[in-house]
Design a protein around this motif. Structure first.
Motif, PDB file in Angstrom:
ATOM      1  N   LEU A 348       2.332   9.525 -20.434  1.00 60.51           N
ATOM      2  CA  LEU A 348       0.588   9.265 -20.209  1.00 60.51           C
ATOM      3  C   LEU A 348      -0.169   9.860 -18.391  1.00 60.51           C
ATOM      4  N   VAL A 349       0.557   8.841 -17.394  1.00 60.37           N
ATOM      5  CA  VAL A 349       0.829   9.934 -15.725  1.00 60.37           C
ATOM      6  C   VAL A 349       0.908  10.834 -15.948  1.00 60.37           C
ATOM      7  N   GLU A 350       2.211  11.579 -16.663  1.00 58.20           N
ATOM      8  CA  GLU A 350       2.653  12.742 -16.160  1.00 58.20           C
ATOM      9  C   GLU A 350       1.692  13.513 -16.857  1.00 58.20           C
ATOM     10  N   HIS A 351       0.905  13.170 -17.546  1.00 60.29           N
ATOM     11  CA  HIS A 351       0.365  14.095 -18.655  1.00 60.29           C
ATOM     12  C   HIS A 351      -0.999  14.663 -18.339  1.00 60.29           C
ATOM     13  N   MET A 352      -1.584  13.635 -17.482  1.00 57.01           N
ATOM     14  CA  MET A 352      -3.025  13.061 -16.586  1.00 57.01           C
ATOM     15  C   MET A 352      -2.935  14.099 -15.227  1.00 57.01           C
ATOM     16  N   ALA A 353      -1.462  13.680 -14.751  1.00 60.07           N
ATOM     17  CA  ALA A 353      -0.950  14.196 -13.211  1.00 60.07           C
ATOM     18  C   ALA A 353      -1.686  16.279 -13.523  1.00 60.07           C
ATOM     19  N   ALA A 354      -0.934  16.346 -15.268  1.00 61.99           N
ATOM     20  CA  ALA A 354      -0.641  17.419 -14.971  1.00 61.99           C
ATOM     21  C   ALA A 354      -2.212  18.321 -15.714  1.00 61.99           C
ATOM     22  N   GLU A 355      -2.899  17.401 -15.754  1.00 59.97           N
ATOM     23  CA  GLU A 355      -4.569  18.198 -15.511  1.00 59.97           C
ATOM     24  C   GLU A 355      -5.506  17.725 -14.458  1.00 59.97           C
ATOM     25  N   GLY A 356      -4.907  17.264 -13.704  1.00 66.06           N
ATOM     26  CA  GLY A 356      -5.320  17.319 -12.157  1.00 66.06           C
ATOM     27  C   GLY A 356      -5.825  15.766 -11.424  1.00 66.06           C
ATOM     28  N   LEU A 357      -4.924  15.293 -12.542  1.00 66.40           N
ATOM     29  CA  LEU A 357      -5.368  12.752 -11.409  1.00 66.40           C
ATOM     30  C   LEU A 357      -3.690  13.342 -10.307  1.00 66.40           C
ATOM     31  N   ALA A 358      -4.976  13.289  -9.562  1.00 65.20           N
ATOM     32  CA  ALA A 358      -4.024  13.593  -8.400  1.00 65.20           C
ATOM     33  C   ALA A 358      -2.705  12.457  -7.925  1.00 65.20           C
ATOM     34  N   LEU A 359      -1.547  12.572  -7.806  1.00 70.92           N
ATOM     35  CA  LEU A 359      -1.152  10.738  -7.492  1.00 70.92           C
ATOM     36  C   LEU A 359      -0.425  10.788  -5.962  1.00 70.92           C
ATOM     37  N   VAL A 360      -1.462  10.539  -5.344  1.00 68.07           N
ATOM     38  CA  VAL A 360      -0.803  10.491  -4.160  1.00 68.07           C
ATOM     39  C   VAL A 360      -0.334   8.881  -3.845  1.00 68.07           C
ATOM     40  N   PRO A 361       0.792   8.523  -3.302  1.00 68.59           N
ATOM     41  CA  PRO A 361       1.832   7.529  -3.488  1.00 68.59           C
ATOM     42  C   PRO A 361       0.815   6.207  -2.347  1.00 68.59           C
ATOM     43  N   ASP A 362       0.363   5.319  -3.132  1.00 70.42           N
ATOM     44  CA  ASP A 362       0.318   3.769  -1.896  1.00 70.42           C
ATOM     45  C   ASP A 362       0.972   3.779  -0.994  1.00 70.42           C
ATOM     46  N   GLU A 363       0.842   3.145  -0.015  1.00 75.09           N
ATOM     47  CA  GLU A 363       2.351   2.677   1.189  1.00 75.09           C
ATOM     48  C   GLU A 363       2.127   1.450   0.605  1.00 75.09           C
ATOM     49  N   THR A 364       1.330   0.924  -0.053  1.00 72.38           N
ATOM     50  CA  THR A 364       0.491  -0.670   0.382  1.00 72.38           C
ATOM     51  C   THR A 364       1.718  -1.140  -1.087  1.00 72.38           C
ATOM     52  N   TYR A 365       1.664  -0.225  -2.050  1.00 70.91           N
ATOM     53  CA  TYR A 365       2.083  -0.743  -3.539  1.00 70.91           C
ATOM     54  C   TYR A 365       3.114  -1.390  -3.369  1.00 70.91           C
ATOM     55  N   ASN A 366       3.441  -2.842  -3.843  1.00 71.30           N
ATOM     56  CA  ASN A 366       4.616  -3.662  -4.439  1.00 71.30           C
ATOM     57  C   ASN A 366       4.477  -4.103  -5.710  1.00 71.30           C
ATOM     58  N   PRO A 367       5.526  -3.093  -6.063  1.00 69.03           N
ATOM     59  CA  PRO A 367       6.388  -3.323  -7.499  1.00 69.03           C
ATOM     60  C   PRO A 367       6.033  -4.617  -7.945  1.00 69.03           C
ATOM     61  N   CYS A 368       6.756  -6.007  -6.864  1.00 70.57           N
ATOM     62  CA  CYS A 368       7.123  -7.501  -7.299  1.00 70.57           C
ATOM     63  C   CYS A 368       5.690  -8.495  -7.784  1.00 70.57           C
ATOM     64  N   ARG A 369       5.634  -9.186  -8.391  1.00 73.64           N
ATOM     65  CA  ARG A 369       5.254 -10.182  -8.603  1.00 73.64           C
ATOM     66  C   ARG A 369       5.855 -11.439  -8.882  1.00 73.64           C
TER      67      ARG A 369
END
Ligand SMILES: Cc1cc2nc3c(=O)[nH]c(=O)nc-3n(C[C@H](O)[C@H](O)[C@H](O)COP(=O)(O)OP(=O)(O)OC[C@H]3O[C@@H](n4cnc5c(N)ncnc54)[C@H](O)[C@@H]3O)c2cc1C
Length: 482
Positions: A348-369
């Motif tokens: 879904l995210v890939e397809h939204m990006a193809a439609e113009g959703l800008a995927l600029v990485p967030d440097e503060t993203y933490n995948p761990c909980r």
């Protein structure tokens, strides 16, 4: 204006939110219930399917295999229990063997690794309690088990830790397309978003209709289960499926990651999108078919019964479609939707990006909980240390599952916060044991009232009007008498 609004906080909404939280985006999840993981994701078989079931070439097949491959890593990041226990599809006669071969061929075509057909001796060695009538099995070593609601809660929590907003008790009732996106109407203030993901489970066709999309329909298909206490697991380690045939279709016997034994599900279509009641006939069918695989199952150890609703679409595959720019359906996500969820989110995210959703990485993203402390799994030294830091860990509230007050208070304040008794249960397992909350329920209610600073009478079991207390006995009595 949000960049993306996700409708529904089941596993699909949760994984999509987490995937989007890697980027510099404003994301909101809108959920009609009082908590996340309240739909189909709450009640299913909890299997991370290897991927031999779906027709080759379908989205179901591709996304199941892709999701299953990344599931273990995701569970590690989120601190969620996951066990690669392997699954066996058991054949009982020569007649069943072509079906086993068909599943094997499909699995190979779908790219499933470590798949084989094993004979009676190997099967008996793997599962000594299996029926003597079993003759062979399809063995998928990559099959696994997970706790679906724990995964759902942790994925939303991680997404929230990374900036995603969650609005519970927000039922979407209408959507207007506007020039730069959508205005969503519901049981709260209007929400504006450039993109919408419709992850509304059994209601996904109804939400699609809100933007004029009538391209698919959903039929709820009920699956009933029995859950057995820890001492009933015995030596069963794999997930055991019956070969589908006229005697029994799809009913499995499996350990859970919390060391219970799950039996089920049935499969009955219905119109009602809310009716999750179990039935005597359904449970009888579960028992009969489970005994076919493991004749010695001790069903006197049943601690609860429940049912879930599959969102069966009319296309035979997942409905990951965009009926209009910026609006994405995740409809018809029936089994293996839990296993496919990370891959569906990515799709879904890939397809939204193809439609113009800008995927600029967030440097503060933490995948761990940060996982909750699991008091019952700690060594005595670890227990002493956490009690020294916080004496609430020394107060055991749920005796069946050994859950401390410290864990309950943590669950109430962690993302996504637990607001009701069932929400505490799903996060901590307080009330999941043999007494099913008979002993700890009132204490959990008291803790919720204290932590949310509300009267006991306002604490609910699962939101809405599911109140547990109506006032002090003496006051209620004198009111009745007046
Ligand atoms: C009996 C059974 C067994 C299964 N076994 C497995 C298995 O072993 N392995 C596997 O991979 N998959 C399995 N599945 C499938 C899996 O459970 C589902 O594919 C998955 O949970 C679907 O998640 P979801 O997020 O799409 O839906 P849900 O979890 O139902 O989430 C949808 C959410 O949307 C919310 N919502 C609905 N309408 C609105 C609205 N108007 N506004 C706001 N919110 C709304 C709901 O409250 C709900 O929280 C099984 C399913 C069933 C029923």
């Amino acid at each position: 204006m949000f960049d993306v609004a996700i409708i529904g906080a089941g596993i699909i909404g949760a994984m999509t939110a987490r995937e989007l939280s890697r980027y510099q985006l404003g994301v909101v999840i809108l959920e009609k219930e009082n908590d996340v993981a309240m739909g189909t994701t709450k009640a299913n078989s909890a299997i991370v399917h290897a991927g031999f079931d779906a027709e080759p070439g379908t989205l179901k097949a591709k996304l199941n295999v892709a999701g299953s491959e990344v599931m273990e890593g995701i569970c590690q990041e989120l601190g969620v229990k996951y066990r690669r226990n392997g699954s066996l599809v058991v054949a009982y006669s020569e007649e069943d063997l072509p079906k086993v071969q068909e599943l094997y061929d499909r699995g190979i075509a779908n790219g499933v690794k470590e798949l084989s057909v094993i004979g009676k001796d190997e099967l008996k060695a793997l599962e000594p309690s299996i029926s003597d009538t079993a003759v062979a099995a399809l063995y998928a070593k990559t099959g696994a088990i997970v706790c679906p609601y724990e995964l759902n809660i942790a994925a939303v929590g991680n997404a929230m830790d990374n900036g995603v907003e969650l609005k519970v008790n927000y039922e979407v009732t209408g959507i207007d397309a506007v020039e730069d996106g959508y205005v969503i109407h519901g049981t709260g203030e209007d929400v504006k978003a450039r993109f919408i993901v419709n992850a509304a489970g059994v209601y996904s066709d109804k939400v699609a209709e809100m933007v004029g999309d009538h391209s698919f329909t959903i039929t709820p298909r009920k699956g009933e289960y029995m859950l057995l206490d820890h001492d009933c697991v015995g030596d069963i380690t794999h997930t055991l499926f019956n070969v589908p045939n006229k005697m029994g279709k799809g009913i499995l016997v499996s350990p859970t990651v919390d060391n219970n034994l799950i039996l089920g599900p049935t499969a009955t279509n219905q119109e009602d999108r809310e009716d999750k009641n179990t039935t005597p006939e359904g449970l009888a069918m579960v028992e009969t078919n489970a005994r076919r695989v493991v004749p010695g199952i001790n069903t006197r150890g049943v601690i609860t019964q429940f049912a879930g609703l599959r969102a069966v679409g009319n296309t035979g595959d997942y409905i990951l479609t965009s009926p209009r720019k910026g609006f994405w359906n995740a409809g018809g996500v029936e089994s293996p939707g839990l296993s496919s969820a990370p891959a569906i989110a990515h799709y879904l995210v890939e397809h939204m990006a193809a439609e113009g959703l800008a995927l600029v990485p967030d440097e503060t993203y933490n995948p761990c909980r940060k996982a909750l402390h699991k008091f019952s799994e700690m060594s005595i030294e670890e227990k002493n240390e956490v009690i020294r830091q916080n004496p609430l860990y020394g107060h055991i509230v749920c005796r069946c599952e050994t859950i401390s007050e410290g864990e309950i208070v943590d669950a109430i304040h962690m993302n996504p916060p637990a607001r009701d008794v069932d929400a505490v249960k799903r996060r901590t397992r307080a009330g999941m044991g043999r007494c099913q909350g008979g002993f700890c329920g009132p204490m959990v209610t008291e803790i919720l009232a204290r932590e949310w600073n509300i009267p006991m009478e306002q604490v609910t079991k699962f939101g809405g009007e599911s109140y547990l207390n109506y006032g002090k006995t003496r006051e209620v009595k004198s009111h009745d008498e007046s």
